[in-house]
Design an enzyme around this catalytic site. Structure first.
Site, PDB file in Angstrom:
ATOM      1  N   TYR A   1     -23.250  14.946  11.199  1.00  9.86           N
ATOM      2  CA  TYR A   1     -24.044  13.780  10.770  1.00  9.86           C
ATOM      3  C   TYR A   1     -25.512  13.956  11.192  1.00  9.86           C
ATOM      4  O   TYR A   1     -26.433  13.562  10.469  1.00  9.86           O
ATOM      5  CB  TYR A   1     -23.505  12.482  11.393  1.00  9.86           C
ATOM      6  CG  TYR A   1     -22.175  11.985  10.856  1.00  9.86           C
ATOM      7  CD1 TYR A   1     -21.390  12.756  10.011  1.00  9.86           C
ATOM      8  CD2 TYR A   1     -21.697  10.711  11.208  1.00  9.86           C
ATOM      9  CE1 TYR A   1     -20.167  12.293   9.545  1.00  9.86           C
ATOM     10  CE2 TYR A   1     -20.478  10.243  10.743  1.00  9.86           C
ATOM     11  CZ  TYR A   1     -19.717  11.043   9.919  1.00  9.86           C
ATOM     12  OH  TYR A   1     -18.506  10.571   9.460  1.00  9.86           O
TER      13      TYR A   1
ATOM     14  N   GLU B   1     -15.045  20.059   8.254  1.00 10.67           N
ATOM     15  CA  GLU B   1     -14.283  21.282   8.498  1.00 10.67           C
ATOM     16  C   GLU B   1     -13.546  21.700   7.223  1.00 10.67           C
ATOM     17  O   GLU B   1     -13.048  20.854   6.493  1.00 10.67           O
ATOM     18  CB  GLU B   1     -13.244  21.058   9.609  1.00 10.67           C
ATOM     19  CG  GLU B   1     -13.865  20.760  10.963  1.00 10.67           C
ATOM     20  CD  GLU B   1     -12.818  20.482  12.024  1.00 10.67           C
ATOM     21  OE1 GLU B   1     -11.825  21.227  12.102  1.00 10.67           O
ATOM     22  OE2 GLU B   1     -13.007  19.509  12.780  1.00 10.67           O
TER      23      GLU B   1
END
Ligand code: TTP
Ligand code: MG
Length: 435
Positions: free
Chosen positions: A84, A172
């Protein structure tokens, strides 16, 4: 939490219910490593591969016919660095180079590596982060839209390398590059593996590469492909990430965090037991979730060695045959689960806390804002939802997810039509019943 379920293109009635993976938080670990059947057909190995990877002089003999043969697969796990925070630095380039933390409510959910130097960390309160680093830039990360969009961009980019890409959360991805490695081996042809073949970046435990070992060669080529993926992610999206390269998902995920940020680590087969042994307790094994770890602790299994040596029949009695065999294998670094692409999420959801709401009017406003966000996403998505569900979680001091209650109903047929002609209105009509 509010969610639209069973999103599907209007013409395709086959979509089935499946949670949007990145926003569901229950037993995530347990779900990712589902029980798989061990059905290795050793006869599918070429003679060279079957002979435990001995060199025969022809580099194509490093190849295998079935890309599912455990030990000969090449899996990459890519985990984006301070995800983020990196997205926020792309959105606001003036933040680059300064300590930055992204928070949701009063909690820091991530921070860049500049902030980490001051001791700021994930899941730290904003006030503590300010104490550690008074000049930290704080950005509110409650609107997930920019993170979600970049997250799917990365998955799409990786799909350009191999169709076998599995998302795990927002930042991921697992990529099965076995076939790509096979192709590179074919390109090398009968000339033999170059003597200067090397692993890009780190090798777990600093083991030396043996170019006469088929598994080593495959992993070294995998490390080159992983480096190409990370370069592509940086050049096209501007993000750095760390990667692990190994023969299965479990091991690739375990080693990807060895060197961070913006680095990669390759695990050679001889280091698998060292890698597993470096874990402090079974709960650190991806695929062994908190509930199972708790159960193991109850059985006085507190270390990986303890799990490896615990009598399997006793474990089976306690956890059931399938689960016991699965986690027993995981403890040795064995994971036959395949990289499974999931396609677009089958439900769209959003959630917020009602903690500060003290009247029905405030609740209505909160639900309306959730609904507006969801409808906007739904409109962009273009598929037609079947049901809408509202879930309330009541927390208690002892149990975070205590008491989960849901209500759902079909979505009116004309919703999408209305959405397309009128757009998302800033005012939705919601009735909130007192009970
Ligand atoms: P992580 O991969 O755990 O962390 P990260 O990518 O920020 O940092 P690292 O370099 O260590 O990999 O999580 C990915 C994103 O998920 C993170 O950027 C913010 C978000 N997140 C939450 O929303 N809640 C949480 O509790 C955590 C840990 C992360
Ligand atoms: Mg990350």
């Amino acid at each position: 939490m509010m969610e639209f379920n069973e999103c599907g293109p209007a013409a395709d009635p086959q979509y089935s219910l499946q949670e949007e993976e990145e926003e569901e938080d229950d037993d995530d670990d347990e779900r990712e490593w589902r029980c798989t059947v061990d059905c290795i057909n050793r006869s599918l190995l070429t003679p060279a591969a079957a002979a435990s990877g001995e060199l025969t002089g022809d580099s194509y003999n490093y190849a295998i016919q079935d890309t599912d043969v455990p030990g000969y697969r090449v899996i990459v796990h890519i985990d984006l660095d301070c995800f983020y925070a990196q997205v926020e630095m792309i959105r606001n380039p003036e933040f680059k180079g300064f300590p930055l933390a992204v928070h949701q409510k009063h909690l820091v959910v991530t921070c860049n590596y500049e902030a980490r130097k001051y001791g700021v960390s994930k899941i730290m309160s904003v006030s503590e982060a300010k104490e550690k680093c008074p000049h930290v830039i704080l950005v509110c990360g409650e609107d997930l839209t920019p993170y979600r969009e970049i997250s799917y961009k990365i998955t799409e980019l990786l799909e350009g390398f191999s169709p076998l890409v599995e998302r795990l959360g927002f930042d991921e991805n697992f990529v099965d590059i076995t076939k790509l490695v096979e192709k590179r081996l074919q390109q090398i042809g009968s000339g033999g593996v170059p003597a200067d073949l090397s692993v890009i970046d780190h090798v777990y435990g600093n083991r030396a590469l043996n170019t006469a070992d088929a598994k080593h060669v495959r992993l070294a080529l995998g490390s080159q492909i992983a480096a190409e993926m990370r370069t592509a992610i940086y050049n096209r999206v501007g993000l750095t990430g760390s990667a692990g390269i190994a023969s299965n998902k479990l091991l690739a995920k375990l080693v990807s965090g060895t060197f961070k940020p913006n680095q990669q680590t390759t695990l050679l087969p001889e280091s698998i037991q060292d890698c597993m042994g470096s874990l402090m307790h079974p709960g650190q094994v991806p695929g062994i979730g908190p509930k199972t770890a708790q159960h193991l602790a109850f059985l006085r299994i507190g270390t990986i060695r303890g799990l490896q040596t615990f009598p399997l029949d006793l474990l089976e009695k306690d956890l059931g045959v399938c689960a016991a065999q699965r986690i027993h294998k995981l403890s040795f670094g064995v994971d036959d689960s395949s990289v499974t692409p999931r396609g677009p999420p089958q439900s769209l959801s959003d959630e917020d806390s009602f903690r500060r709401c003290s009247s029905l009017v405030e609740i209505r406003i909160k639900i309306e804002s959730l609904l507006i966000c969801l409808l906007t996403r739904l409109q962009k998505d273009g598929r037609t939802p079947r049901t809408i569900r509202l879930t309330i979680r009541r927390t208690s001091a002892t149990n975070k997810w205590f008491n989960r209650e849901s209500r759902q109903c079909p979505v009116p047929n004309q919703l999408m039509q209305k959405l397309n002609t009128e757009g998302v209105k800033t005012k939705c009509s919601i009735r909130v019943k007192p009970d």
